[in-house]
Design a protein around this motif. Structure first.
Motif, PDB file in Angstrom:
ATOM      1  N   LEU A 131       0.822  -1.200   0.000  1.00 17.46           N
ATOM      2  CA  LEU A 131       0.000   0.000   0.000  1.00 17.46           C
ATOM      3  C   LEU A 131       0.859   1.253   0.000  1.00 17.46           C
ATOM      4  O   LEU A 131       0.502   2.264  -0.595  1.00 17.46           O
ATOM      5  CB  LEU A 131      -0.917   0.006   1.227  1.00 17.46           C
ATOM      6  CG  LEU A 131      -1.961  -1.102   1.311  1.00 17.46           C
ATOM      7  CD1 LEU A 131      -2.805  -0.918   2.562  1.00 17.46           C
ATOM      8  CD2 LEU A 131      -2.841  -1.100   0.080  1.00 17.46           C
ATOM      9  N   GLU A 132       1.982   1.200   0.691  1.00 17.91           N
ATOM     10  CA  GLU A 132       2.872   2.367   0.789  1.00 17.91           C
ATOM     11  C   GLU A 132       4.288   1.933   0.474  1.00 17.91           C
ATOM     12  O   GLU A 132       4.757   0.909   0.980  1.00 17.91           O
ATOM     13  CB  GLU A 132       2.812   2.972   2.194  1.00 17.91           C
ATOM     14  CG  GLU A 132       3.735   4.165   2.382  1.00 17.91           C
ATOM     15  CD  GLU A 132       3.797   4.642   3.815  1.00 17.91           C
ATOM     16  OE1 GLU A 132       4.511   5.620   4.084  1.00 17.91           O
ATOM     17  OE2 GLU A 132       3.145   4.019   4.678  1.00 17.91           O
ATOM     18  N   ASN A 133       4.988   2.674  -0.356  1.00 15.50           N
ATOM     19  CA  ASN A 133       6.360   2.368  -0.736  1.00 15.50           C
ATOM     20  C   ASN A 133       7.265   3.535  -0.409  1.00 15.50           C
ATOM     21  O   ASN A 133       6.967   4.687  -0.740  1.00 15.50           O
ATOM     22  CB  ASN A 133       6.448   2.073  -2.239  1.00 15.50           C
ATOM     23  CG  ASN A 133       5.937   0.695  -2.581  1.00 15.50           C
ATOM     24  OD1 ASN A 133       6.712  -0.217  -2.820  1.00 15.50           O
ATOM     25  ND2 ASN A 133       4.621   0.535  -2.587  1.00 15.50           N
ATOM     26  N   ILE A 134       8.368   3.242   0.261  1.00 18.22           N
ATOM     27  CA  ILE A 134       9.397   4.238   0.545  1.00 18.22           C
ATOM     28  C   ILE A 134      10.661   3.746  -0.139  1.00 18.22           C
ATOM     29  O   ILE A 134      11.231   2.727   0.256  1.00 18.22           O
ATOM     30  CB  ILE A 134       9.615   4.404   2.051  1.00 18.22           C
ATOM     31  CG1 ILE A 134       8.314   4.805   2.745  1.00 18.22           C
ATOM     32  CG2 ILE A 134      10.708   5.424   2.337  1.00 18.22           C
ATOM     33  CD1 ILE A 134       8.399   4.850   4.256  1.00 18.22           C
ATOM     34  N   LEU A 135      11.095   4.442  -1.170  1.00 20.13           N
ATOM     35  CA  LEU A 135      12.189   3.982  -2.007  1.00 20.13           C
ATOM     36  C   LEU A 135      13.367   4.934  -1.917  1.00 20.13           C
ATOM     37  O   LEU A 135      13.200   6.150  -1.940  1.00 20.13           O
ATOM     38  CB  LEU A 135      11.721   3.868  -3.463  1.00 20.13           C
ATOM     39  CG  LEU A 135      10.468   3.012  -3.686  1.00 20.13           C
ATOM     40  CD1 LEU A 135      10.087   3.008  -5.150  1.00 20.13           C
ATOM     41  CD2 LEU A 135      10.684   1.605  -3.179  1.00 20.13           C
ATOM     42  N   TRP A 136      14.546   4.373  -1.839  1.00 20.09           N
ATOM     43  CA  TRP A 136      15.784   5.127  -1.657  1.00 20.09           C
ATOM     44  C   TRP A 136      16.462   5.303  -3.004  1.00 20.09           C
ATOM     45  O   TRP A 136      16.586   4.354  -3.769  1.00 20.09           O
ATOM     46  CB  TRP A 136      16.693   4.340  -0.707  1.00 20.09           C
ATOM     47  CG  TRP A 136      17.764   5.109  -0.025  1.00 20.09           C
ATOM     48  CD1 TRP A 136      18.902   5.598  -0.577  1.00 20.09           C
ATOM     49  CD2 TRP A 136      17.811   5.440   1.363  1.00 20.09           C
ATOM     50  NE1 TRP A 136      19.670   6.213   0.369  1.00 20.09           N
ATOM     51  CE2 TRP A 136      19.030   6.137   1.585  1.00 20.09           C
ATOM     52  CE3 TRP A 136      16.975   5.226   2.446  1.00 20.09           C
ATOM     53  CZ2 TRP A 136      19.409   6.603   2.838  1.00 20.09           C
ATOM     54  CZ3 TRP A 136      17.352   5.685   3.684  1.00 20.09           C
ATOM     55  CH2 TRP A 136      18.547   6.376   3.877  1.00 20.09           C
ATOM     56  N   GLY A 137      16.924   6.496  -3.285  1.00 22.07           N
ATOM     57  CA  GLY A 137      17.659   6.738  -4.516  1.00 22.07           C
ATOM     58  C   GLY A 137      16.804   7.432  -5.552  1.00 22.07           C
ATOM     59  O   GLY A 137      15.584   7.555  -5.421  1.00 22.07           O
ATOM     60  N   ILE A 138      17.453   7.901  -6.607  1.00 24.61           N
ATOM     61  CA  ILE A 138      16.743   8.648  -7.648  1.00 24.61           C
ATOM     62  C   ILE A 138      16.474   7.795  -8.873  1.00 24.61           C
ATOM     63  O   ILE A 138      15.871   8.249  -9.831  1.00 24.61           O
ATOM     64  CB  ILE A 138      17.552   9.897  -8.059  1.00 24.61           C
ATOM     65  CG1 ILE A 138      18.941   9.492  -8.571  1.00 24.61           C
ATOM     66  CG2 ILE A 138      17.665  10.869  -6.903  1.00 24.61           C
ATOM     67  CD1 ILE A 138      19.767  10.651  -9.076  1.00 24.61           C
TER      68      ILE A 138
END
Length: 648
Positions: A131-138
């Motif tokens: 449901l929720e995604n927290i992604l690191w980097g560009i």
């Protein structure tokens, strides 16, 4: 106009008004003060810098509950009205209640509360089934789109649903460029491209590849194990940037970094210049550039989840606020996981709490050896009464792993009147076990377990074992594997408050009972080579200058019988403290008997009949012998006399 048409127009106007409010115009351009750096020939213009429209605003000068890109992007700290509000962030609550003034500053410091509710159902692998995604980097996280395996290539992914997915990686820097350094500045030549400049933000991390060899990189947590060397290179925070030209007209970029230092070693001194301090050199561990570089916009250590809890007693009923409380909470709790189930049959559900899994990728050239010995899955520390509380059902396994097993407080169960064959009995219960391997062939299990015997109930019926077993299943220590020896309390449930040293099959050779007596149940054996001067089997305090293979030393006037040997209830041999030696059976001596006192026999002295070869045969005064006719006595050295024997 009809009433119906009037209502329709009003509805249309309200709709247009709502749309207009959702997408308000960006902030007006603000006056920009002159930067000190512009005196170096900057090509900077004073036109309004980039900005983005605010979303979800309601009315002018009133804070929105949700705002996107609220602040323009500035290239100098002095022009940024509120450096703590990033132009790249989305804010939900936490913003000033009365909005911002015309200068961009908050009108008040009290923030507007807000909350976020996400309701949904993961229906496929998109967004990692979350449901929720927290992604690191560009970059694009491929796992976020296809969930572990690429279903587009004909593979079937796991059908998992996730509430929140966090993907963290060692992200690349936004900008990497060669640089020269001055006090408070980094000079990039050639200058950054427009694409690179568009990625810069006030407050970005700026790292160099210059370290100081005079500063130790060793971690202070040496007791944990070796860890990767601490970050030792010069670092700073980007406070502004400007395009300019060098002395030959070449385009350069000037980065404003107020201070160079390193947080790990508190080397934060305004005026220090990377590459010009004593001990400075190029880093060859984390990078291998042959010239000084800057890395802009990336961290040097990643943490997926960091909770910060703070209790401020000044807000409670304290002396500082004269007893008038502003906050009523006195309890801080971090993560709470509540798992509940409603099951309709046994073995109906699998419930898993927190799972931490670490493994190398299948194509990784180095496996677990890549990790430092100081790596760990969990670190519990702090000034707190209880570091770890493990609670659960008595029959639960508190800890169960490859090498360590800890059971709950469940013990043996042997109710009165039950026989050993009844299934409700629990004669053996392992409490904990530790397993290691000998040459990868045999497992050596250090096992602690209880054993009940059916003699009675409670502790008097139960023995407790701590022993070493080879192989087998540590949950069944008496029927599998080989017993290499144990310490056993209340051996065989028959000795009460006692402790014993036991071999296999509960062969307890030494038992120390509750009265302090030591019992050698299976006898004692002292090897001949183990008996040397002063190191034999000694009972009592051995006087100086005395040594014996078997020594019995008793204090004066302690007891009358020093040594006694019996067969059943019949005394065979005793040695009295008076010096008397009492023999109640036949005594056969093959060597001399030396007695300073009298030898008294209640029975008879018996010796073989023997005749001296002559009256001058070798002898010592006092020796005697007999044959069928004479009694011979040695009256002096090598001098025998005899007297005739006759019937009576």
């Amino acid at each position: 106009m009809s009433q119906f048409l009037l209502k329709a127009v009003k509805r249309k106007m309200r709709f247009l008004l709502i749309v207009a409010c959702l997408f308000m115009a960006p902030l007006p351009c603000m006056a920009e003060p002159t930067l000190p750096i512009e005196t170096m020939g900057s090509a900077h213009t004073s036109e309004c810098e980039r900005s983005e429209a605010s979303l979800f605003t309601i009315e002018p000068q009133t804070t929105p509950l949700i705002t996107v890109g609220r602040f323009p992007i500035f290239s100098a700290l002095s022009r940024s009205p509120d450096v703590f509000q990033s132009p790249d962030s989305v804010y939900i609550g936490g913003l000033p209640t009365h909005g911002w003034g015309k200068t961009g500053q908050a009108n008040n410091t009290v923030s507007r509360p807000g909350s976020l509710v996400i309701t949904g159902q993961p229906w496929g692998p998109y967004n990692a089934g979350a449901l929720e995604n927290i992604l690191w980097g560009i970059g694009v996280d491929q796992q976020n789109g296809v969930a572990n395996v690429d279903w587009r290539a004909g593979q079937v992914p796991p059908f998992d649903g996730v509430g929140q997915y966090t993907g963290v990686t060692n992200a690349s820097a936004m900008v990497i460029a060669p640089a020269k350094f001055m006090a408070g500045q980094a000079i990039i030549s050639p200058g950054l491209t427009p694409a690179q400049l568009s990625m810069l933000r006030i407050g970005m991390y700026v790292s160099t590849n210059i370290i100081n060899s005079q500063i130790s990189e060793k971690s202070i947590k040496n007791w944990v194990g070796d860890s990767y060397p601490l970050v030792n290179f010069y670092q700073g925070i980007l406070a502004g940037w400007q395009q300019s030209f060098d002395s030959v007209g070449k385009a350069i970029t000037l980065l404003n970094v107020p201070a160079w230092g390193n947080y790990n070693f508190k080397q934060q001194h305004v005026g220090s210049v990377p590459g010009y301090e004593k001990g400075d050199s190029l880093d060859t561990l984390r990078s291998n550039y042959k010239q000084p570089m800057v890395f802009i916009g990336n961290d040097t250590g990643e943490t997926a989840h960091n909770d910060y809890l703070f209790y401020d007693g000044r807000k409670s009923s304290s002396q500082e606020n004269k007893g008038y409380a502003k906050a009523l909470s006195h309890t801080l709790s971090d993560t709470e996981v509540d798992l509940r189930y409603y099951a309709t049959k046994p073995k109906d559900v699998t419930v898993n709490g927190i799972t931490v899994s670490i493994a190398s990728m299948m194509n990784s050239p180095v496996g677990r050896e890549a990790m430092t010995s100081g790596s760990y899955l969990m670190n519990l520390s702090g000034d707190i009464p209880n570091i770890l509380i493990l609670d659960g059902a008595a029959d639960a396994n508190i800890i169960q792993g490859h090498s360590f097993y800890l059971h709950g407080q469940e013990g043996t169960y042997f109710p009165k009147g039950y026989t050993a064959t009844q299934t409700k009995n629990r004669k053996i219960q392992t409490n904990f076990a530790f397993t290691s391997f000998a040459d990868s062939i045999n497992s050596l299990n250090l096992i602690s377990y209880q054993q009940a015997y059916g003699n009675s109930q409670g502790a008097t019926n139960t023995s407790y074992h701590l022993g070493l077993h080879a192989d087998g299943n540590f949950k069944f220590p008496t029927t599998t594997g080989s017993n290499y020896g144990e310490i056993e309390w209340n051996p065989k449930g028959a000795w009460g408050a006692s402790i014993a040293l036991c071999a296999a099959q509960e062969n307890c050779g030494l038992i120390h009972d509750g009265n302090g007596m030591v019992h050698l149940n299976n006898g004692a054996h002292v090897k001949e080579e183990g008996v040397t001067a002063g190191s034999g089997l000694v009972i009592g305090p051995q006087p100086q200058g005395h040594s014996a293979g078997l020594g019995l030393y008793m204090p004066v006037s302690n007891i009358t019988t020093l040594l006694e040997i019996m067969q059943g209830n019949e005394e065979l041999f005793s040695l009295q403290s008076t010096g008397n030696l009492i023999l109640k059976k036949t005594f056969l001596a093959k060597q001399n008997i030396i007695a300073q006192g009298n030898i008294v026999a209640i029975g008879y002295f018996q010796q073989p009949l023997k005749t001296p070869p002559s009256s001058q045969a070798p002898c010592s005064a006092g020796q005697f012998m007999d044959d069928e006719n004479f009694h011979y006595v040695c009256v002096g050295k090598n001098h025998w006399k005899r007297s005739a024997l006759s019937d009576f």
